[in-house]
Design an enzyme around this catalytic site. Structure first.
Site, mmCIF file in Angstrom:
data_model
loop_
_atom_site.group_PDB
_atom_site.id
_atom_site.type_symbol
_atom_site.label_atom_id
_atom_site.label_comp_id
_atom_site.label_asym_id
_atom_site.label_seq_id
_atom_site.Cartn_x
_atom_site.Cartn_y
_atom_site.Cartn_z
ATOM 1 N N LYS A 26 -58.560 -24.091 24.990
ATOM 2 C CA LYS A 26 -58.143 -25.173 25.892
ATOM 3 C C LYS A 26 -58.486 -24.852 27.338
ATOM 4 O O LYS A 26 -59.621 -24.519 27.633
ATOM 5 C CB LYS A 26 -56.653 -25.479 25.685
ATOM 6 N N ASP A 82 -47.651 -22.962 18.015
ATOM 7 C CA ASP A 82 -46.836 -24.165 18.222
ATOM 8 C C ASP A 82 -46.814 -25.089 16.989
ATOM 9 O O ASP A 82 -45.809 -25.768 16.728
ATOM 10 C CB ASP A 82 -47.275 -24.956 19.472
HETATM 11 C C1 GLC Z 1 -55.509 -25.111 20.202
HETATM 12 C C2 GLC Z 1 -55.079 -23.698 19.810
HETATM 13 C C3 GLC Z 1 -54.059 -23.739 18.691
HETATM 14 C C4 GLC Z 1 -52.898 -24.619 19.117
HETATM 15 C C5 GLC Z 1 -53.411 -25.999 19.461
HETATM 16 C C6 GLC Z 1 -52.308 -26.951 19.905
HETATM 17 O O1 GLC Z 1 -56.217 -25.654 19.142
HETATM 18 O O2 GLC Z 1 -56.210 -22.970 19.377
HETATM 19 O O3 GLC Z 1 -53.618 -22.435 18.391
HETATM 20 O O4 GLC Z 1 -51.964 -24.684 18.086
HETATM 21 O O5 GLC Z 1 -54.376 -25.913 20.508
HETATM 22 O O6 GLC Z 1 -51.646 -26.487 21.024
#
Ligand code: GLC
Length: 477
Positions: free
Chosen positions: A137, A173
Site C-alpha cells: 500500500k 486485519d
Molecule cells: C494489503 C496487505 C494485506 C492487508 C490488506 C488490507 O493487501 O498486503 O496484508 O490485509 O492490504 O489492509
C-alpha cells in the site's frame, strides 16, 4: 467471472499444498495464522488493540463483557515520510501513540494485554510471532522485511521505557475481521477487507491444509490469511486487466505486484475512475475537452469521491457537483458530464462488488456450509453506500444462503441470506438501470457514448462505456 472464480479455486488449493512446486504456481500466500479458535462471546476483560496498515494508525481500548464490546479509539496520522522512512521510525510512532493514548485515558500505570492488527503480509511463526513478508500500500520502508513484527514493536516500546504492554497476539486485519465477526455471529467463517488495500481470511479444516506441519489436535481448523491482494501477480488475472489497470500498476509504489487489490481497493479506485475521465476528456467527450491540468494529477480523485457520488439521491445531484468543485471542474462541467460521471462511479463500484462477491463465493462454496457469514470491514467498504448491498446481491447470485455482515456499521447480522436470491439480485440491477435511463438521453449528443446505449440492451448498459474503453465484460450476468 467464471474464469476468475475457477482461477481463485485452483490457486487456493495450490497455496495449501504440501508440494513446494505446486505452491510456487500460486499467487495466493494462504498463510496459516496459528489461530485455531474463533471467539464465542465469553471473552470478558479490557484489551488494547493496535491497527496499523492504512494512512492512519489507531489505538483502541476494548472493554468486552458478556458478548458485547465497547471501545474507545483514537487515530494518529502517519506522515508519508514516516511511511517511507526506516521501519524503526514507524514503530517509534506506534509506541509514541500508545503512550499518548494511555496518558489520555489515565492508564499509564496499567499493563494491558494487547492485540496487534498489522495489515501487511506476514509469515506467522506462532500466535505472537510473525515475520513481515513485504510492505504494501502506501508503505515503502527500506527495511523491516524479514523481521519479526512483535520484536520491532517491543524494541520501540523499550526504547521509550515509559509504557508497559503485554503483546498477546499479532494478526492480519482480515484475520482480525474474521475474529470480530465470530464474536457477534458464530457462523462467521470469512473476514474480508476493502480499505486502502484488500484481503480475505477464512477458517479452514486442517485436513485441507496439506502444508500444515503442526499438531492436528482439536479444534482441527486454522484461520488462513489468503493475501488475495496479490492474487494475479503470477499473470493469472491478466485476462481481466484493462489499459487503465495497467496504468495504475505502472504508476504504483509496488509495480508488478498486488494486482487484485489494484482493481478496486481504496488506494487505487479513485485514480482508476480519474484515468477514465482523462481518457474521455482527451477525446472531447467530457468537460468540453478541458480541465486536464486538474484531472491529470495522480491522487486528486479520492476514493471517497466515488462514495459521495454514489450517495447522491437528490435531483440536483448536489454531492456530485461538490466533488466537481473539489476537483476545480465546475466551470467546465455540464449536466451531461455529471450524468456520465455518476454512471462511471457506479460502473467502477459494480465491478468492485462483482469481483469481491465472486471471490467470496468461491470460499463459501469450498466450505460446503449451508449458512455462512462474511464479516467485512475497511474504509472503502464502510463509507461506500452501496458496496455492502451489491456484494450481498452478487453473493446471493453465486451462492444462496449467504449472509454478509458489516461489522463496523451494524454489529447485527443482516438477514440478506434469507432473502429470496432473485429478489436481492434483481433489486440491485433494476436500481442501477433506473438511474441510468436518465443518462441515456443526456448523453445523446455524445455520439461515441450514445451509440452504445440501446434501450433493448438493458444489461449491456452497465458494460457500455467500460467495454468500449478497454474494460473486460465483467458485468454480464
Ligand atoms: C494489503 C496487505 C494485506 C492487508 C490488506 C488490507 O493487501 O498486503 O496484508 O490485509 O492490504 O489492509
Amino acid at each position: 467471472m467464471s474464469r476468475l472464480m475457477a482461477t481463485m479455486d485452483t490457486e487456493m488449493t495450490q497455496g495449501l499444498s504440501d508440494d513446494p512446486e505446486e505452491r510456487r504456481k500460486t499467487s495466493l500466500q494462504m498463510a496459516p495464522s496459528y489461530i485455531r479458535s474463533l471467539l464465542d462471546g465469553t471473552e470478558d476483560g479490557d484489551f488494547l488493540a493496535l491497527d496499523l496498515g492504512g494512512t492512519n494508525f489507531r489505538v483502541l481500548l476494548c472493554k468486552m463483557c458478556s458478548g458485547k464490546c465497547r471501545s474507545i479509539s483514537r487515530k494518529y496520522n502517519l506522515s508519508p515520510e514516516t511511511r517511507s522512512g526506516p521501519a524503526a521510525g514507524v514503530f517509534d510512532h506506534v509506541a509514541e501513540s500508545i503512550y499518548m493514548f494511555l496518558k489520555e485515558e489515565n492508564m499509564l500505570d496499567q499493563k494491558l494485554p494487547l492485540g496487534f492488527s498489522f495489515s501487511f503480509p506476514m509469515e506467522p511463526l506462532s500466535v505472537r510471532r510473525a515475520v513481515l513478508t513485504t510492505w504494501t500500500k502506501t508503505f515503502s520502508c527500506p527495511d523491516g522485511v524479514g523481521e519479526d513484527v512483535v520484536d520491532m514493536l517491543e524494541s520501540a516500546i523499550s526504547r521509550r521505557g515509559d509504557i508497559q504492554v503485554d503483546v498477546v497476539v499479532v494478526l492480519n486485519d482480515a484475520t482480525g475481521t474474521l475474529l470480530a465477526g465470530s464474536y457477534v455471529d458464530h457462523t462467521c467463517h470469512i473476514g474480508a477487507i476493502m480499505g486502502t488495500g484488500s484481503n480475505m481470511a477464512y477458517l479452514e479444516k486442517l485436513t485441507n491444509v496439506k502444508k500444515w506441519d503442526q499438531d492436528f489436535d482439536e479444534p482441527s481448523q486454522v484461520a488462513i490469511d489468503v493475501e488475495w491482494g496479490a492474487f494475479g501477480d503470477n499473470g493469472s488475472l491478466d485476462f481481466l486487466k484493462t489499459d487503465f489497470d495497467r496504468a495504475i500498476d505502472a504508476h504504483s509504489h509496488h509495480h508488478g505486484s498486488f494486482t487484485f487489490e489494484k482493481l478496486f481497493s481504496g488506494h487505487y479506485v479513485g485514480d482508476l475512475l480519474r484515468l477514465i475521465l482523462v481518457h474521455l476528456t482527451e477525446r472531447g467527450l467530457m468537460f468540453q475537452g478541458r480541465g486536464l491540468d486538474k484531472l491529470g494529477v495522480w491522487g486528486s480523485f479520492k476514493a471517497n469521491y466515488i462514495s459521495d457520488i454514489e450517495k447522491d439521491t437528490d435531483k440536483n445531484v448536489t454531492r456530485t457537483w461538490r466533488v466537481l468543485e473539489a476537483l476545480g471542474l465546475t466551470c467546465v462541467a455540464s449536466d451531461d458530464d455529471v450524468a456520465i460521471l455518476r454512471y462511471l462511479a457506479s460502473a467502477v463500484s459494480i465491478r468492485a462488488a462483482q469481483i469481491v462477491g465472486a471471490c467470496l463465493s468461491v470460499v463459501t462454496r469450498r466450505s460446503k456450509r449451508t449458512r455462512s457469514t462474511v464479516a467485512m470491514d475497511g474504509s472503502h467498504y464502510r463509507y461506500h453506500p452501496k458496496l455492502q448491498h451489491m456484494i450481498s446481491a452478487w453473493l446471493a447470485h453465486y451462492v444462496p444462503q449467504t449472509t454478509v455482515n458489516n461489522l463496523t456499521c451494524s454489529p447485527s447480522v443482516l438477514p440478506l441470506g434469507s432473502l429470496n436470491r432473485d429478489r436481492a439480485y434483481r433489486g440491485i440491477i433494476v436500481d442501477h438501470f433506473k438511474q441510468y435511463s436518465l443518462l441515456r438521453w443526456r448523453v445523446s449528443k455524445h455520439r461515441e457514448v450514445a451509440a452504445l446505449v440501446r434501450p433493448s440492451h438493458r444489461l449491456e448498459l452497465c458494460n457500455a462505456i467500460m467495454v468500449i474503453h478497454g474494460y473486460s465484460t465483467l458485468l454480464s450476468a
